[in-house]
Design a protein around this motif. Structure first.
Motif, PDB file in Angstrom:
ATOM      1  N   PRO A  43       0.657  -1.286  -0.101  1.00 25.99           N
ATOM      2  CA  PRO A  43       0.010  -0.048  -0.107  1.00 25.99           C
ATOM      3  C   PRO A  43       0.967   1.342   0.009  1.00 25.99           C
ATOM      4  CG  PRO A  43      -0.823  -1.408   1.668  1.00 25.99           C
ATOM      5  CD  PRO A  43       0.328  -2.176   1.007  1.00 25.99           C
ATOM      6  N   LEU A  44       1.942   1.448   0.702  1.00 23.27           N
ATOM      7  CA  LEU A  44       2.807   2.324   0.796  1.00 23.27           C
ATOM      8  C   LEU A  44       3.531   2.488  -0.781  1.00 23.27           C
ATOM      9  CD1 LEU A  44       4.692   1.829   4.156  1.00 23.27           C
ATOM     10  CD2 LEU A  44       2.852   3.448   3.622  1.00 23.27           C
ATOM     11  N   VAL A  45       3.881   1.645  -1.486  1.00 27.33           N
ATOM     12  CA  VAL A  45       4.365   1.576  -2.551  1.00 27.33           C
ATOM     13  C   VAL A  45       3.378   2.214  -3.605  1.00 27.33           C
ATOM     14  CG1 VAL A  45       5.327   0.257  -4.533  1.00 27.33           C
ATOM     15  CG2 VAL A  45       6.146  -0.213  -2.151  1.00 27.33           C
ATOM     16  N   GLY A  46       1.983   1.523  -3.477  1.00 32.76           N
ATOM     17  CA  GLY A  46       1.070   2.181  -4.222  1.00 32.76           C
ATOM     18  C   GLY A  46       0.887   3.792  -4.245  1.00 32.76           C
ATOM     19  N   VAL A  47       0.860   4.211  -2.998  1.00 31.05           N
ATOM     20  CA  VAL A  47       0.741   5.635  -2.711  1.00 31.05           C
ATOM     21  C   VAL A  47       1.724   6.154  -3.328  1.00 31.05           C
ATOM     22  CG1 VAL A  47       0.890   7.475  -0.929  1.00 31.05           C
ATOM     23  CG2 VAL A  47      -0.511   5.500  -0.621  1.00 31.05           C
ATOM     24  N   ALA A  48       3.028   5.689  -3.248  1.00 33.03           N
ATOM     25  CA  ALA A  48       4.485   6.602  -3.726  1.00 33.03           C
ATOM     26  C   ALA A  48       4.294   6.475  -5.101  1.00 33.03           C
ATOM     27  CB  ALA A  48       5.481   5.647  -3.208  1.00 33.03           C
ATOM     28  N   THR A  49       3.788   5.435  -5.702  1.00 36.17           N
ATOM     29  CA  THR A  49       4.004   5.397  -7.203  1.00 36.17           C
ATOM     30  C   THR A  49       2.629   6.109  -7.900  1.00 36.17           C
ATOM     31  OG1 THR A  49       2.734   3.261  -7.314  1.00 36.17           O
ATOM     32  CG2 THR A  49       5.363   3.466  -7.493  1.00 36.17           C
ATOM     33  N   GLY A  50       1.486   6.667  -7.194  1.00 35.69           N
ATOM     34  CA  GLY A  50       0.263   7.159  -7.612  1.00 35.69           C
ATOM     35  C   GLY A  50      -0.750   6.321  -7.751  1.00 35.69           C
ATOM     36  N   GLY A  51      -0.819   4.927  -7.489  1.00 30.40           N
ATOM     37  CA  GLY A  51      -1.653   3.887  -7.548  1.00 30.40           C
ATOM     38  C   GLY A  51      -1.694   3.363  -8.883  1.00 30.40           C
ATOM     39  N   ILE A  52      -0.180   3.267  -9.389  1.00 29.76           N
ATOM     40  CA  ILE A  52      -0.060   2.378 -10.768  1.00 29.76           C
ATOM     41  C   ILE A  52      -0.073   1.103 -10.458  1.00 29.76           C
ATOM     42  CG2 ILE A  52       1.910   2.138 -12.593  1.00 29.76           C
ATOM     43  CD1 ILE A  52       2.809   4.861 -12.227  1.00 29.76           C
ATOM     44  N   ASN A  53      -0.948   0.212 -11.181  1.00 29.32           N
ATOM     45  CA  ASN A  53      -0.915  -1.259 -11.208  1.00 29.32           C
ATOM     46  C   ASN A  53      -0.437  -1.648 -12.350  1.00 29.32           C
ATOM     47  OD1 ASN A  53      -1.611  -3.783 -10.547  1.00 29.32           O
ATOM     48  ND2 ASN A  53      -4.030  -3.452 -10.469  1.00 29.32           N
ATOM     49  N   PHE A  54       0.978  -2.376 -12.090  1.00 26.88           N
ATOM     50  CA  PHE A  54       1.680  -2.818 -13.403  1.00 26.88           C
ATOM     51  C   PHE A  54       0.951  -4.036 -13.998  1.00 26.88           C
ATOM     52  CE2 PHE A  54       5.332  -0.603 -11.119  1.00 26.88           C
ATOM     53  CZ  PHE A  54       5.658   0.135 -12.164  1.00 26.88           C
ATOM     54  N   THR A  55      -0.151  -4.684 -13.225  1.00 25.53           N
ATOM     55  CA  THR A  55      -0.669  -5.675 -13.823  1.00 25.53           C
ATOM     56  C   THR A  55      -1.493  -5.332 -14.969  1.00 25.53           C
ATOM     57  OG1 THR A  55      -2.464  -5.921 -12.106  1.00 25.53           O
ATOM     58  CG2 THR A  55      -0.320  -7.210 -11.681  1.00 25.53           C
TER      59      THR A  55
END
Length: 142
Positions: A43-55
């Motif tokens: 969740p912290l990585v998601g916030v840091a990347t702006g919610g980008i979902n690589f999948t």
């Protein structure tokens, strides 16, 4: 030797039992690390990347064929899901880092006693010195 007796000897060896305990503890430790990554770090990585979902990222090689009337998929889409691969690599790196940090912390907590130096040979007693001198004198007389 009967089959059951051989199996009992094999199953009760120290190495087999130790390995079984290691597998069970490893599985439980794996769940802890997975929860740490999924529930805290990602969740912290998601916030840091702006919610980008690589999948969601993929290269479509061939579009799906859909029936125009029933909207039924006649032929599924063929794609290279490179985003899933990237996500899996990122997950692996995070899990590996978490395990490294955990093992490093465990090793710090488990302080090993300094290795004792082997004791020096004690000095010979007066009797031993005297007996050694007598032995050497007897050797010289021969």
């Amino acid at each position: 030797m009967s089959f059951l007796k051989e199996f009992k000897e094999f199953a009760m060896r120290g190495n087999v039992v130790d390995m079984a305990v290691g597998v069970v503890i490893g599985a439980a430790f794996g769940k802890i690390i997975s929860s740490l990554v999924d529930d805290i770090i990602m969740p912290l990585v998601g916030v840091a990347t702006g919610g980008i979902n690589f999948t969601d990222y993929k290269w479509v090689i061939q579009q799906a064929v859909i029936d125009g009337q029933t909207q039924e998929i006649l032929k599924p889409e063929v794609s290279m899901n490179w985003g899933s691969w990237v996500q899996t690599v990122v997950d692996f790196l995070i899990v590996a880092l978490c395990i490294f940090v955990a093992i490093k912390a465990i090793n710090r907590l488990k302080k090993e006693a300094p290795a004792e130096e082997p004791a020096a040979d004690p000095a010979p007693t007066k009797e031993e010195v005297l007996l050694t001198e007598i032995r050497d004198l007897l050797k010289d007389k021969k």
